[in-house]
Motif scaffolding. Sequence first.
Motif, mmCIF file in Angstrom:
data_model
loop_
_atom_site.group_PDB
_atom_site.id
_atom_site.type_symbol
_atom_site.label_atom_id
_atom_site.label_comp_id
_atom_site.label_asym_id
_atom_site.label_seq_id
_atom_site.Cartn_x
_atom_site.Cartn_y
_atom_site.Cartn_z
ATOM 1 N N VAL A 189 0.679 -1.345 -0.061
ATOM 2 C CA VAL A 189 0.108 -0.202 -0.057
ATOM 3 C C VAL A 189 1.167 1.660 0.600
ATOM 4 O O VAL A 189 0.028 2.022 0.566
ATOM 5 N N GLY A 190 2.253 1.086 -0.241
ATOM 6 C CA GLY A 190 2.872 1.856 -0.061
ATOM 7 C C GLY A 190 3.703 2.924 0.595
ATOM 8 O O GLY A 190 4.012 4.369 0.849
ATOM 9 N N LEU A 191 3.190 2.182 1.973
ATOM 10 C CA LEU A 191 3.437 2.707 3.340
ATOM 11 C C LEU A 191 4.316 2.394 4.132
ATOM 12 O O LEU A 191 5.349 2.864 5.092
ATOM 13 N N TYR A 192 5.808 1.173 3.312
ATOM 14 C CA TYR A 192 6.555 0.871 4.166
ATOM 15 C C TYR A 192 8.013 1.606 3.936
ATOM 16 O O TYR A 192 8.167 1.993 5.272
ATOM 17 N N GLU A 193 7.685 2.296 3.426
ATOM 18 C CA GLU A 193 9.349 3.336 3.049
ATOM 19 C C GLU A 193 9.397 4.398 3.876
ATOM 20 O O GLU A 193 9.607 5.147 4.628
ATOM 21 N N PRO A 194 8.082 5.610 4.160
ATOM 22 C CA PRO A 194 7.298 6.333 4.873
ATOM 23 C C PRO A 194 7.460 5.595 6.218
ATOM 24 O O PRO A 194 7.707 6.323 7.490
ATOM 25 N N THR A 195 7.028 4.212 6.767
ATOM 26 C CA THR A 195 7.193 4.209 7.780
ATOM 27 C C THR A 195 8.369 3.896 8.760
ATOM 28 O O THR A 195 9.260 4.216 9.646
ATOM 29 N N LEU A 196 9.934 3.105 8.283
ATOM 30 C CA LEU A 196 11.135 3.083 7.987
ATOM 31 C C LEU A 196 11.088 4.968 8.486
ATOM 32 O O LEU A 196 12.238 4.894 8.714
ATOM 33 N N ALA A 197 10.739 5.780 7.525
ATOM 34 C CA ALA A 197 11.665 7.502 7.625
ATOM 35 C C ALA A 197 10.682 7.592 8.869
ATOM 36 O O ALA A 197 11.539 8.398 9.297
ATOM 37 N N ALA A 198 10.109 7.053 9.325
ATOM 38 C CA ALA A 198 9.212 7.749 10.462
ATOM 39 C C ALA A 198 9.633 7.260 11.478
ATOM 40 O O ALA A 198 10.523 7.979 12.603
ATOM 41 N N VAL A 199 10.629 6.121 11.578
ATOM 42 C CA VAL A 199 11.264 5.656 12.796
ATOM 43 C C VAL A 199 12.724 5.784 12.647
ATOM 44 O O VAL A 199 13.384 6.638 13.846
ATOM 45 N N ASN A 200 13.352 6.437 11.897
ATOM 46 C CA ASN A 200 14.355 6.691 11.532
ATOM 47 C C ASN A 200 13.950 8.181 11.941
ATOM 48 O O ASN A 200 15.452 9.351 12.709
ATOM 49 N N ASP A 201 13.443 9.225 11.454
ATOM 50 C CA ASP A 201 13.224 10.538 11.721
ATOM 51 C C ASP A 201 13.038 10.986 13.330
ATOM 52 O O ASP A 201 12.712 12.099 13.676
ATOM 53 N N ARG A 202 12.269 9.972 14.172
ATOM 54 C CA ARG A 202 11.535 9.788 15.327
ATOM 55 C C ARG A 202 10.657 10.991 14.671
ATOM 56 O O ARG A 202 10.153 11.597 16.175
ATOM 57 N N ASP A 203 9.736 10.665 13.815
ATOM 58 C CA ASP A 203 8.401 11.588 13.379
ATOM 59 C C ASP A 203 7.799 10.471 14.485
ATOM 60 O O ASP A 203 6.652 9.788 14.760
ATOM 61 N N LEU A 204 7.454 11.962 16.325
ATOM 62 C CA LEU A 204 5.975 11.243 17.224
ATOM 63 C C LEU A 204 5.252 11.199 17.160
ATOM 64 O O LEU A 204 4.190 9.998 16.531
ATOM 65 N N GLY A 205 4.674 11.444 15.797
ATOM 66 C CA GLY A 205 3.079 12.547 15.916
ATOM 67 C C GLY A 205 2.266 11.100 14.420
ATOM 68 O O GLY A 205 1.263 10.405 14.361
ATOM 69 N N TYR A 206 3.489 10.688 13.260
ATOM 70 C CA TYR A 206 2.839 9.313 12.888
ATOM 71 C C TYR A 206 3.722 8.497 13.418
ATOM 72 O O TYR A 206 1.764 7.340 13.337
ATOM 73 N N LEU A 207 4.370 8.054 14.075
ATOM 74 C CA LEU A 207 4.245 7.068 14.965
ATOM 75 C C LEU A 207 3.275 6.554 16.027
ATOM 76 O O LEU A 207 3.210 4.973 16.181
ATOM 77 N N GLY A 208 3.045 7.349 17.255
ATOM 78 C CA GLY A 208 2.004 7.356 17.304
ATOM 79 C C GLY A 208 0.189 7.213 17.085
ATOM 80 O O GLY A 208 -0.212 6.264 17.601
ATOM 81 N N VAL A 209 0.198 7.947 15.926
ATOM 82 C CA VAL A 209 -0.947 7.831 15.012
ATOM 83 C C VAL A 209 -0.896 5.406 14.595
ATOM 84 O O VAL A 209 -1.864 5.205 14.692
ATOM 85 N N PHE A 210 0.919 5.701 14.332
ATOM 86 C CA PHE A 210 0.298 4.337 13.705
ATOM 87 C C PHE A 210 0.075 3.226 15.298
ATOM 88 O O PHE A 210 -0.152 1.935 14.787
ATOM 89 N N VAL A 211 0.984 3.490 16.134
ATOM 90 C CA VAL A 211 0.915 2.414 17.118
ATOM 91 C C VAL A 211 -0.890 2.933 17.751
ATOM 92 O O VAL A 211 -0.804 1.731 18.146
ATOM 93 N N LEU A 212 -1.496 3.841 18.057
ATOM 94 C CA LEU A 212 -3.189 3.522 18.088
ATOM 95 C C LEU A 212 -3.672 2.677 16.851
ATOM 96 O O LEU A 212 -4.562 1.852 17.413
ATOM 97 N N GLY A 213 -3.100 2.689 15.307
ATOM 98 C CA GLY A 213 -3.821 2.240 15.097
ATOM 99 C C GLY A 213 -3.536 0.423 14.696
ATOM 100 O O GLY A 213 -4.626 -0.498 14.757
ATOM 101 N N ALA A 214 -2.237 -0.158 15.792
ATOM 102 C CA ALA A 214 -1.763 -1.365 15.808
ATOM 103 C C ALA A 214 -3.166 -1.365 16.860
ATOM 104 O O ALA A 214 -3.188 -3.062 16.658
ATOM 105 N N VAL A 215 -2.662 -0.869 18.182
ATOM 106 C CA VAL A 215 -3.450 -1.394 18.968
ATOM 107 C C VAL A 215 -5.359 -1.401 18.721
ATOM 108 O O VAL A 215 -5.686 -2.765 19.264
ATOM 109 N N VAL A 216 -5.574 -0.818 18.416
ATOM 110 C CA VAL A 216 -7.052 -0.867 17.635
ATOM 111 C C VAL A 216 -7.276 -1.687 16.543
ATOM 112 O O VAL A 216 -8.408 -2.696 16.799
#
Length: 310
Positions: A189-216
Amino acid sequence: MGYLVRGALIGLAEIVPGVSGGTIALVVGVYETIIRSAGHLVRAAVGGVRGLVRRGEERAEVRALAAQNARKVRWSALLPIGIGMLTAVILGASAIEPLLEEHPVEARALFAGLILASLVVPARMVGGAWRPREVVLGLAAAAAAFFLTAIPPAANQDPSMLVVGVAAAFAVCALVLPGVSGSFLLLTVGLYEPTLAAVNDRDLGYLGVFVLGAVVGLGAFVSGLQWLLEHHHRVTLVVMTGLMAGSLRALWPWQDEDRGLLAPADDVLPVVGLVLLGTAVVAGLLLAEARARRRHPVDAQHVADTLDAD
């Protein structure tokens, strides 16, 4: 092997498309621990929320049940596994992102080999030979995935937070069902590289939404998977196999920027070698998984029984 190391191995698997975190959890002997604890954790969380809106004796009863489920979570195992996973994801992402940017053809070839071998897992879990109508259903699912992964990515747009959360909710299924790769779902779905970049850039907004989505997603998928495996066991795994097979289109090594498929280039021999390497890696993991299954039998129906057990 300590829980921290086992969690690190699962975390490394989670960032490599084609390698299932659930399979690695099964191989290192913590799959059932994770599934049982996840089930109790979800029940405790849901009970806690319900306790906020209930009154009187009913509130006390709901809270007591939630506390009972929370005590059944194996925190001594789940916490170090989670820490190991998080550490491995952070370290592994920094290594994989440059590989995707500098060697996209080679990376897709390696990932394609990983996925090809992984198709054996859900196909085998169907149980017995496929019936004609199941073959048709699997082919239909593969065709749907093939055409969906052909859709060109949106140009110069960052993924919306809604899309990130929904994708994370589906990707978390990789921890629940062996053979399914969460990273591969993100890749298609084209989100693999953006997610890796968010991890490396410590993008807390992106990662927070990702974690919330994973929990739900974990809370919803645990119950949904249980129901599907209990009532539509074969169909669920047939469709899953077809979707994985059709999504291989996303990993054809030679592509243009709009996901159009190109003819093989002069580097065809090393690319084929990388495909075979990826296949061999997963084949080795499947052999280790088979030994683990012989020691501690776990199949898709057992997952449903485990999730339902107190």
